[in-house]
Design an enzyme around this catalytic site. Structure first.
Site, mmCIF file in Angstrom:
data_model
loop_
_atom_site.group_PDB
_atom_site.id
_atom_site.type_symbol
_atom_site.label_atom_id
_atom_site.label_comp_id
_atom_site.label_asym_id
_atom_site.label_seq_id
_atom_site.Cartn_x
_atom_site.Cartn_y
_atom_site.Cartn_z
ATOM 1 C CE LYS A 20 28.526 45.165 10.800
ATOM 2 N NZ LYS A 20 27.802 46.172 10.014
ATOM 3 C CE LYS A 65 25.525 43.646 13.010
ATOM 4 N NZ LYS A 65 25.472 44.582 11.944
HETATM 5 C C1 PBG Z 1 25.065 47.293 7.832
HETATM 6 C C2 PBG Z 1 24.599 46.334 8.845
HETATM 7 C C3 PBG Z 1 24.538 44.938 8.798
HETATM 8 C C4 PBG Z 1 23.833 44.545 9.953
HETATM 9 C C5 PBG Z 1 23.543 45.712 10.646
HETATM 10 N N1 PBG Z 1 24.043 46.801 9.962
HETATM 11 C C6 PBG Z 1 24.950 43.973 7.775
HETATM 12 C C7 PBG Z 1 26.342 43.791 7.420
HETATM 13 O O1 PBG Z 1 27.245 44.355 8.007
HETATM 14 O O2 PBG Z 1 26.548 43.067 6.451
HETATM 15 C C8 PBG Z 1 23.466 43.146 10.319
HETATM 16 C C9 PBG Z 1 22.284 43.023 11.225
HETATM 17 C C10 PBG Z 1 21.696 41.666 11.311
HETATM 18 O O3 PBG Z 1 22.212 40.671 10.782
HETATM 19 O O4 PBG Z 1 20.625 41.561 11.936
HETATM 20 N N2 PBG Z 1 26.385 47.383 7.595
#
Ligand code: PBG
Length: 321
Positions: free
Chosen positions: A195, A248
């Protein structure tokens, strides 16, 4: 005059032959639909930056899930939005929080729908970071303890799959152990293994009310410049017992999806995140691009190597297929 012997156009001549030689297919089986659960009753609040996406109270969430189930989409991914936030995000492991109530309600209403839950603290903390703070930094090991509590609370409510998105080191092993010790050895973990710290999450932070109050998430999410680090994160989570891995965001990271695909036999999920969705929806609504761009986009993510796609386009795409 020279005529080519090899003519790739032969295999593009009509829809039937194109169908025969098509290499990648997308199906409704590939989709996971994200939903935002809030407290209260009869609430369906639009997210201004994400057309067609809402924060919904449990009653509306159940109605939405019945529709998702009818479309044949196999799974939803739930995010909880609490009305009470504090420094340690304690609402995240309230067995009667909005998210836990939603899990129970969906599981009793929908027999053919899996519930995946996002395990993180950014929606639950008053500072918006993904764990407990110490000296303005997220304290990794202290956060592991409450991540386990949160995961267990989701599992007790009936979650089918646990998906930690916090990016703390060692979380997969810690959560696996907590689940196993509490009778949830059969609950799979979908790890947000790879991520990146991405500007593509912008609209989500409006949807989940989870923007950090200060700083950013670069001390725990990955640097977008790094490829080898993706191997390291993926290997680590495999070693700690993850059942599925996620990359992601998806679109600016198709090369990473490809690489992780080559690295593992585990099912691979890609998250087609909020910013990717909003850009496309804006262009469609302005009439600048054809709506078919949705299927082309999802296809590209599968072609890169993803088995499943978490996408806000899931309902629309299911109708288009
Ligand atoms: C929580 C999380 C996030 C997303 C999914 N889980 C946001 C982040 O890490 O700031 C993003 C999902 C999206 O942008 O659709 N930590």
């Amino acid at each position: 005059m020279h005529f080519p012997k090899v003519r790739p156009r032969r295999l593009r001549a009509n829809p039937l032959i194109r169908r025969m030689v098509r290499e990648t297919a997308i199906s409704v089986d590939d989709f996971i639909y994200p939903l935002f659960v809030c407290e209260g009753e009869n609430i369906k609040k639009p997210i201004s930056s994400m057309s067609g996406v809402y924060q919904m109270s449990v009653d509306h969430i159940v109605a939405e899930c019945l529709e998702v189930e009818k479309l044949g989409i196999p799974a939803v991914l739930l995010f909880g939005i609490p009305s009470h936030k504090d420094a340690i995000g304690s609402e995240a492991y309230n067995d009667f929080g909005a998210l836990q109530n939603a899990i129970r309600a969906i599981k009793s209403a929908c027999k053919n729908l899996l519930v995946i839950t996002d395990v993180c603290f950014c929606e639950y903390t008053d500072h918006g970071h993904c764990g407990i703070l110490k000296d303005n930094d997220v304290d990794n090991d202290a956060t592991l303890d409450i991540l386990c509590k949160e995961a267990l609370s989701h599992a007790r409510a009936g979650a089918d799959i646990i998906a930690p998105s916090d990016m703390m080191d060692g979380r997969i092993g810690a959560i696996r152990k907590a689940l196993d010790e509490n009778g949830f050895q059969n609950t799979p973990i979908l790890s947000y293994a790879v991520k990146y710290a991405s500007y593509f999450y912008g609209p989500f932070r409006e949807a989940a009310e989870s923007a950090p109050a200060f700083g950013d998430r670069r001390a725990y999410q990955m640097d977008p410049a790094n490829r080898r680090e993706a191997y390291k994160e993926a290997r680590q989570d495999i070693a700690e017992g993850a059942d599925m891995l996620m990359v992601k965001p998806a679109l600016a990271y198709l090369d990473i999806i490809r690489d992780v695909r080559a690295l593992t036999d585990l099912p691979l999920v890609a998250y087609n995140v909020s910013g990717e969705y909003s850009m496309i929806m804006n262009a469609i609504e302005k009439g600048w691009v054809n709506k078919e761009i949705i299927l082309e986009t999802l296809l590209s993510i599968k072609r890169a190597g993803a088995d499943m796609i978490i996408t806000y386009h899931a309902k629309e795409a299911a109708k288009m297929l």
